[in-house]
Enzyme design. Structure first.
Site, PDB file in Angstrom:
ATOM      1  N   LYS A  91       0.851  -1.194   0.000  1.00 45.91           N
ATOM      2  CA  LYS A  91       0.000   0.000   0.000  1.00 45.91           C
ATOM      3  C   LYS A  91       0.883   1.239   0.000  1.00 45.91           C
ATOM      4  O   LYS A  91       1.916   1.276   0.677  1.00 45.91           O
ATOM      5  CB  LYS A  91      -0.877  -0.038   1.253  1.00 45.91           C
ATOM      6  CG  LYS A  91      -1.946   1.041   1.348  1.00 45.91           C
ATOM      7  CD  LYS A  91      -2.783   0.833   2.612  1.00 45.91           C
ATOM      8  CE  LYS A  91      -3.892   1.846   2.763  1.00 45.91           C
ATOM      9  NZ  LYS A  91      -4.694   1.608   3.989  1.00 45.91           N
ATOM     10  N   SER A 180      -9.618   1.462   3.306  1.00 49.01           N
ATOM     11  CA  SER A 180      -8.842   2.242   2.363  1.00 49.01           C
ATOM     12  C   SER A 180      -7.799   1.447   1.582  1.00 49.01           C
ATOM     13  O   SER A 180      -7.268   1.937   0.585  1.00 49.01           O
ATOM     14  CB  SER A 180      -8.132   3.384   3.098  1.00 49.01           C
ATOM     15  OG  SER A 180      -7.175   2.850   4.002  1.00 49.01           O
ATOM     16  N   SER A 204      -9.464  -0.739   7.589  1.00 50.12           N
ATOM     17  CA  SER A 204      -8.977  -0.452   6.235  1.00 50.12           C
ATOM     18  C   SER A 204      -8.337  -1.626   5.504  1.00 50.12           C
ATOM     19  O   SER A 204      -8.152  -1.563   4.293  1.00 50.12           O
ATOM     20  CB  SER A 204      -7.982   0.710   6.266  1.00 50.12           C
ATOM     21  OG  SER A 204      -8.676   1.926   6.251  1.00 50.12           O
TER      22      SER A 204
END
EC number: 6.3.5.7
Lengths: 526, 179
Positions: A91, A180, A204
């Site tokens: 990420k 996310s 997330s």
């Protein structure tokens, strides 16, 4: 070792990689696949699934270089570890040395960290091959991966043709990936990498994992180092692990765990070796069903899966019992206040002077700060900063911030009470329903959506507990439905053992894209 | 053994379509499933577990239980913008803060008398403290390279100790500054 044999069971063949059912790490070590071929195929897959927008940057050259080095080690019979030559993604809120790290924000566009996050370094030390950085909501604030300055992430199942049914009845619309860490979940779900690092502050990692149909683990707070993870809420952030299989998540967790001198909140944790190879005796497991997790808005389909899995656990001999976590309803409110407050403090570091974007307004230092932050942050980030500053005002501090910290203790105490009463794991839904369409999701603002989407996931972050989301079925729309297992502190291994059992029972279908069938037939038996 | 077969049967047939090329296996599983379901106390289209609630167990906090609504005044907007060094941009931004406050007001229905605030989940753990000695360093150049404006070994900032301009002037300043 035994762990090596179960490593990364690539039951889902990468397009063109014809070894269904074989662990990719074993295939690499036995020379049945070369690290460079594997890397090339993953990069090819990333290109083919470009429309998902899962990656912000693809480090093609660096990846090939790492793969070549891995290949030499493997040929010499001297792999660095289980993951030598295995492609992964990260990420884009983890620092990567020499690789741009943006947090999907204009604020960090062009920022190239001079160091690796500890968890990234540990994967590289194992010989894993970094393919690229994945998309997210700006600064990990969101639950849809729709608020990135690089555009939204699409859910791979939206494009899948599994079971002969094509892409649901969405028309021209498409399903969101969740967030996310939506890019990481979409990357693993679309088979362009074997594992991905996400981050989990209020869900997330688990939320996009659930919506994209992959295994998503949020370990106990303190087990994994946060050094190099650009902070959102320090008291809740943990690195998350997204994989195709539960056993893969266990292997990665075992590699990444451990105290880190660079993160004073890391603590020693028990080893997981061979965690999932032993037969799990379910008759010795007590599963709690928290009654408050039937929240308003829970879809009938998800509720049905929850019941079915509870029934299956009971049928296999587990004690399944009702438990109560009375403050569940207030958790999301508490999270909202604590998150905004810590965000207000954390985001103060972005001022344009030391790194990242710098405005050309130079009339005064304060003007430079204000203009830089105006230009660099999106509405979502700015609004959380402003709300946090409001909650932290001298006259509001006790009323909102301290009050939220008190409620946080009540939530943590709820969990402690239940686990002390003999419960081993809790079974809950991960999300209210399957992935909404982009059009539907973006009808409400980010704050509203986060309060809806994080309702089942953030209580765990309040208490620092481990939790894992496991896909269990496809909905009538052909999209994944997942359930969450929650463990008590430091019981990550037990949690994963139950998740492993569950995964084997549900037999979640394999994703299949248009064109995959022919490619597989061509390469099978080669 | 029989237990685990049953479990598999309970879970698998729910897939609305068969796996490619495993029709026969699916049928066999479906047969098992019927047997299992018949032996279960409540057999209908799907498997019940009485421990899982069938309906929502709580409702959102009702508006009448909340304290009076707080309106964000222009003065407060100004104060927050100066403190946060970000701007509301427009009226919608201000309304968004009002909604965020309203949402947070739900905290006040919870009784927290005598509850100690919790700021870390590691409050009971002994955390590692390293020796107070330098392990890293000699990286000034690496760090300075990340900044847009430096002079020798310094970050360069515009003149300090100048308060932000008044609201209207500030808006004008920011209006012209976009990425």
């Amino acid at each position: 070792t035994q762990a090596g044999i179960t490593a990364l069971r690539a039951a889902e063949p990468l397009k063109g990689l014809g070894w269904p059912g074989n662990p990719v790490s074993v295939a690499l070590r036995e020379g049945r696949v070369s690290a460079t071929d594997l890397c090339r195929k993953c990069l090819q897959r990333i290109r083919e699934t470009h429309y998902l927008n899962a990656y912000i940057s693809v480090t093609e050259e660096l990846a090939m270089q790492q793969a070549e080095e891995a290949e030499l080690r493997l040929l010499r019979g001297e792999p660095r570890g289980i993951l030598d030559g295995v492609p992964f993604s990260v990420k884009d809120n983890f620092c990567t040395q020499g690789v741009e790290t943006t947090c999907a924000s204009l604020m960090l566009k062009g920022y190239t960290p001079p160091f690796n996050a500890t968890v990234v370094q540990k994967l590289l030390d194992q010989g894993a091959v970094l393919l690229g950085k994945t998309n997210l909501d700006e600064f990990a604030m969101g639950s849809g991966s729709t608020d990135s300055s690089f555009g939204p992430v699409r859910n791979p199942w939206s494009e899948a043709v599994t079971g002969g049914r094509s892409s649901m009845e969405l028309g021209s619309d498409w399903a969101i990936a969740g967030g996310s860490s939506g890019g990481s979940a979409a990357a693993v779900a679309s088979l362009s990498c074997y594992l991905s690092l996400g981050s989990d502050t209020g869900g997330s990692t688990r939320n996009p994992g659930a919506l994209c149909g992959v295994v998503a683990l949020k370990p106990t707070y303190g087990v994994l180092s946060r050094h190099g993870l650009i902070p959102l809420v320090n008291s809740m952030d943990v690195p998350g692990i997204l994989t195709r299989r539960v056993c893969d998540a266990a292997i990665v967790l075992d590699i990444l765990r451990g105290p880190d001198e660079r993160d004073s909140t890391t603590v020693p944790s028990p080893a997981l070796d061979c965690a999932l190879t032993e037969e799990l005796d379910l008759t010795r497991i007590t599963v709690g069903i928290p009654q408050e997790y039937h929240a308003p808005g829970l879809s009938p389909e998800t509720a049905r899966q929850w019941e079915r899995v509870a029934a299956a656990l009971a049928a296999a001999g587990a004690r399944v019992r009702e438990v109560s976590l009375p403050h569940t309803q207030h958790s999301i409110v508490c999270y909202h206040v604590l998150c905004c407050s810590e965000v207000a403090s954390n985001m103060a570091r972005f001022d344009g002077l030391e790194y990242g974007h710098r405005s050309s307004v130079e009339t005064s230092t304060d003007a430079l700060y204000a203009a830089t932050r105006h230009e660099g942050f999106n509405d979502v980030v700015r609004r959380r900063i402003l709300a946090g500053n409001y909650f932290l005002l001298k006259q509001n501090y006790e009323r909102y911030f301290v009050k939220a910290q008190q409620v946080r203790r009540l939530i943590a105490d709820d969990f402690s009470r239940v686990f002390c009463s003999g419960v081993d794991v809790l079974l809950t839904p991960t999300t209210l329903c399957d992935a909404p369409t982009y059009t539907h999701f973006t009808q409400e603002d980010n704050r509203t959506r986060s309060t809806q989407e994080d309702v089942f996931t953030q209580p765990v972050n309040m208490a620092g507990l481990p939790a894992v989301s496991v896909p269990v079925a496809l909905s009538a729309r052909g999209l994944p439905i997942s359930l969450q297992l929650i463990g008590s502190k430091m019981q990550d291994k037990k949690l994963l053992s139950v998740a492993h059992w569950l995964e084997q029972q549900v037999d979640f279908p394999q994703i299949c894209f248009r064109g995959d069938d022919e490619a597989r037939e061509r390469t099978q038996g080669v | 053994m029989r237990g685990s077969q049953c479990v598999a049967a309970l879970l698998r047939p729910a897939r609305p379509w068969p796996r490619r090329g495993v029709w026969s296996l699916s049928r066999r599983v479906a047969h098992h499933s019927r047997r299992c379901l018949n032996s279960a106390p409540s057999s209908s289209r799907h498997v019940h577990n009485a421990k899982v609630p069938r309906t929502p167990t709580w409702q959102p906090v009702h508006e009448t239980l909340l304290p009076p609504v707080i309106h964000v005044s222009p003065d407060l907007v100004d104060k927050l913008e100066r403190l946060a060094l970000v701007d509301f941009r427009n009226q919608e931004g201000v309304e968004c803060l009002e909604k965020a406050i309203r949402f947070a007001d739900q905290l006040h229905v919870v009784n927290t008398e005598f509850v100690e605030p919790m700021d870390s989940v590691l409050e009971d753990s002994s955390l590692y403290l390293r020796e107070d000695t330098v392990h890293e360093g000699q990286c000034a150049e690496d760090v300075l390279q990340l900044a847009k404006n430096t002079l020798e070994e310094y970050f360069v900032a515009p003149p300090g100790n100048i308060p932000l301009p008044k609201r209207e002037e500030r808006s004008a300043m920011l209006k012209n500054s976009e990425f």
